[in-house]
Design a protein around this motif. Structure first.
Motif: not given
Ligand SMILES: *Cc1c(COP(=O)(O)O)cnc(C)c1O
Length: 290
Positions: A166-172
């Motif tokens: 979604g925000t990409g925070t977890t993947a990043l």
């Protein structure tokens, strides 16, 4: 608060071996990556705080988790979203309903981020949309350490990770804290929008996860029979209930690319199943399925 390590399971889907990290089973109220992203906040004392403020969509999983955090601590919880459909106001369901039950005060706003950020007294704690901020790394690092152990125990030689963003925070932050490849895809906005989200918390593109794209555009939260059928297939064949907002798009894009990626895939189940209540109701109304 401490979360026990989540299970790591081996499955077969469409004839292919795949490991699933079950972050959906971390905690009933802080499901999946919201538990990871808010872990740091859950462990602070915050002696001066009396009010929690955030913003995002009206059915957000983060909104629900934050409503629980506020309730547990006796804080007020103020939340801004773009719009609340009249139908939802009259028939509260899913995360929206449960967050209201936890005492959330929700407001419609055309400038939700600014409205939230305007709360800046010592007694206010503002959390960005979906927990997109540097404090999220604390809990995601713990997830990365769990994965390193899981991989060792399972004897996987050539792992790679996939999770929808979604925000990409977890993947990043997974990419930053793991030594193997992390793949993701956009589910909110297009791939450029996802990169902009990455840039909000990380300036060095070397740490950006690899984005898997698709020709077809998927609009966030939009009903799509193909996606619903894939969700049902995942449930039937692996016995796992995935989230209906992010996971069907994630699996769709992942399956488009899986043949061209070398190695053993690990998919992170990031929770959010409580939010399925409202999506299922919408699917039912539109397609009359069960
Ligand atoms: C919040 C959420 C996501 C998106 O996480 P980001 O860190 O914002 O990319 C994905 N899946 C589920 C189930 C979520 O609740």
């Amino acid at each position: 608060m401490i979360f026990s390590p989540s299970p790591f399971e081996k499955h077969i889907f469409r004839g292919r071996e795949i490991y699933i990290k079950r972050d959906d089973s971390l905690h009933v109220d802080f499901s999946g990556n919201k538990a990871r992203k808010f872990h740091w906040f859950l462990n602070q004392e915050f002696l001066h705080v009396k009010r929690l403020i955030s913003y995002g969509s009206n059915q957000s999983n983060a909104m629900y988790s934050l409503s629980v955090m506020a309730r547990l601590r006796g804080w007020d919880f103020v939340y801004f979203c773009n719009h609340i459909p009249n139908f939802l106001k009259q028939n509260p369901v899913g995360n929206y309903k449960y967050a209201l039950q936890n005492g959330m005060k929700i407001f419609e706003s055309s400038n939700r981020q600014d409205d939230a950020s305007a709360y800046n007294s010592k007694s206010d704690l503002v959390i960005q949309e979906g927990g997109r901020q540097v404090e999220a790394e604390f809990g995601i690092k713990i997830l990365a350490n769990e994965l390193d152990k899981d991989i060792k125990v399972a004897g996987i030689k050539d792992p790679y990770l996939f999770l929808p963003s979604g925000t990409g925070t977890t993947a990043l932050y997974l990419e930053k804290n793991l030594s193997f490849r992390v793949f993701t895809c956009s589910t909110v906005g297009d791939d450029e929008y996802l990169k902009d989200q990455f840039r909000e918390i990380e300036s060095d593109e070397i740490h950006f996860p690899t984005i898997l794209s698709s020709e077809k555009k998927y609009h966030y939260g939009k009903l799509d029979l193909e996606l619903y059928e894939l969700w049902q297939e995942l449930k039937r064949d692996m016995g796992i209930t995935f989230d209906l907002m992010y996971d069907p798009v994630g699996w769709k894009k992942f399956l488009l690319h899986v043949d061209s990626i070398k190695g053993t895939p690990i998919y992170i189940h990031q929770g959010g199943v409580l939010g399925n209540e409202s999506m299922k109701q919408r699917y039912k109304r539109k397609y009359e399925t069960n």
